[in-house]
Design an enzyme around this catalytic site. Sequence first.
Site, PDB file in Angstrom:
ATOM      1  N   ASN A   9       0.847  -1.194  -0.146  1.00  0.00           N
ATOM      2  CA  ASN A   9       0.108   0.060   0.074  1.00  0.00           C
ATOM      3  C   ASN A   9       0.885   1.206   0.156  1.00  0.00           C
ATOM      4  OD1 ASN A   9      -1.616   1.982   0.519  1.00  0.00           O
ATOM      5  ND2 ASN A   9      -2.124   1.349   2.604  1.00  0.00           N
ATOM      6  N   LYS A  11       0.060   4.293  -0.298  1.00  0.00           N
ATOM      7  CA  LYS A  11      -0.703   5.559   0.076  1.00  0.00           C
ATOM      8  C   LYS A  11      -0.336   6.873  -1.003  1.00  0.00           C
ATOM      9  CE  LYS A  11      -0.038   3.388   4.731  1.00  0.00           C
ATOM     10  NZ  LYS A  11      -0.207   3.702   6.182  1.00  0.00           N
ATOM     11  N   HIS A  95      -9.498   1.307   4.369  1.00  0.00           N
ATOM     12  CA  HIS A  95      -8.263   1.243   5.006  1.00  0.00           C
ATOM     13  C   HIS A  95      -8.506   2.681   6.264  1.00  0.00           C
ATOM     14  CE1 HIS A  95      -4.066   2.599   6.005  1.00  0.00           C
ATOM     15  NE2 HIS A  95      -3.902   1.571   5.457  1.00  0.00           N
ATOM     16  N   GLU A  97      -6.966   4.818   7.399  1.00  0.00           N
ATOM     17  CA  GLU A  97      -6.714   6.162   6.967  1.00  0.00           C
ATOM     18  C   GLU A  97      -7.775   6.872   6.246  1.00  0.00           C
ATOM     19  OE1 GLU A  97      -2.700   5.629   4.973  1.00  0.00           O
ATOM     20  OE2 GLU A  97      -2.156   5.162   7.168  1.00  0.00           O
ATOM     21  N   GLU A 167      -5.445  -4.456  10.468  1.00  0.00           N
ATOM     22  CA  GLU A 167      -4.381  -3.585  10.524  1.00  0.00           C
ATOM     23  C   GLU A 167      -4.848  -2.763  11.847  1.00  0.00           C
ATOM     24  OE1 GLU A 167      -2.379  -2.675   6.571  1.00  0.00           O
ATOM     25  OE2 GLU A 167      -4.230  -1.304   6.850  1.00  0.00           O
ATOM     26  N   GLY A 173       2.533   2.605  10.713  1.00  0.00           N
ATOM     27  CA  GLY A 173       3.398   3.555  10.698  1.00  0.00           C
ATOM     28  C   GLY A 173       4.073   4.020  11.899  1.00  0.00           C
ATOM     29  N   SER A 213       3.307  -1.910  10.284  1.00  0.00           N
ATOM     30  CA  SER A 213       4.789  -1.754  10.672  1.00  0.00           C
ATOM     31  C   SER A 213       5.532  -3.094  10.289  1.00  0.00           C
ATOM     32  CB  SER A 213       4.955  -1.240  11.997  1.00  0.00           C
ATOM     33  OG  SER A 213       4.546  -0.096  12.221  1.00  0.00           O
TER      34      SER A 213
HETATM   35  P1  PGA Z   1       2.592   0.616   7.718  1.00  0.00           P
HETATM   36  O1  PGA Z   1       1.407   0.848   6.920  1.00  0.00           O
HETATM   37  O2  PGA Z   1       3.478  -0.856   7.094  1.00  0.00           O
HETATM   38  O3  PGA Z   1       3.583   1.678   7.180  1.00  0.00           O
HETATM   39  O4  PGA Z   1       2.650   0.605   9.010  1.00  0.00           O
HETATM   40  C1  PGA Z   1       0.549  -0.298   6.625  1.00  0.00           C
HETATM   41  C2  PGA Z   1      -0.747   0.189   6.218  1.00  0.00           C
HETATM   42  O5  PGA Z   1      -1.218   1.249   6.453  1.00  0.00           O
HETATM   43  O6  PGA Z   1      -1.468  -0.624   5.421  1.00  0.00           O
END
Ligand code: PGA
Length: 250
Positions: A9, A11, A95, A97, A167, A173, A213
């Site tokens: 992903n 983003k 997601h 976000e 998630e 993140g 992460s």
């Molecule tokens: P990250 O994001 O691996 O940077 O923690 C995962 C995601 O949001 O799908």
Amino acid sequence: MRRRIMAANWKMYKNAKQTATFFEQFNPLIDGVAHCEVVVFPVAVSIPTAVEATRETPIRIGAQNLFWAKEGAYTGEMSADMARDAGATWALVGHSERRQYFHETDTDVLKKTQAALSAGLTPIVCVGERPEEHKAGKTDEVLVRQFAVGIAGLTEEQFARIAIAYEPIWAIGTGNTATPEIASQAHKLIRSEAQKRFGREAVERLRILYGGSIKPDNIQGLMKEPEIDGALVGGASLDPQSFSKIVKAA
Ligand code: PGA
């Protein structure tokens, strides 16, 4: 054995040129990898570039978001058919976000998943609890609700064509990846909710990815868990070397 899905992903990172450069470096690194599915979710405007750059490979491209209407006065939105037309074959739905910054609800998630499926896309539906819910021991409650409102309304035929990504938001993140045990426990809960609604056979085929992460140095521990059917990787998927190491751990 369920075939694992290793998904990137991106983003809101990488323009079209950077997208093309990524695949120039990444494709040879995973040449011959056939044990899992590899899916990359670039920024929407770079979907055609990504599709072109992966044409001769088993890598598949997906949309990070879509809107459920087929067309209409929805400024700034893209329909599932339009994503498909641009070459996407997968879609991320719900997601965290999108939920946090664009106020998507579980009801929206259901509509978007249905729209993705009608356009022939394979949706990865994202669920997961917020940090304060995690601290308050409400993970199960949140997952049960997200499943009941966002996923249980699918038909059996629709359910057979989705994957789910767990998630936990406190892990996204932050560098605080969930331990394999925590992830596995959440996956079991999701699987048991799914079994109540869709039955054992459907649930044995259901692929549940973990995300939050993931890095080349923690992927192995996660992949040892039979409950974890793949990975949804943000930050560590932006670098071809790092994502190729993650893919190979599947
Ligand atoms: P990250 O994001 O691996 O940077 O923690 C995962 C995601 O949001 O799908």
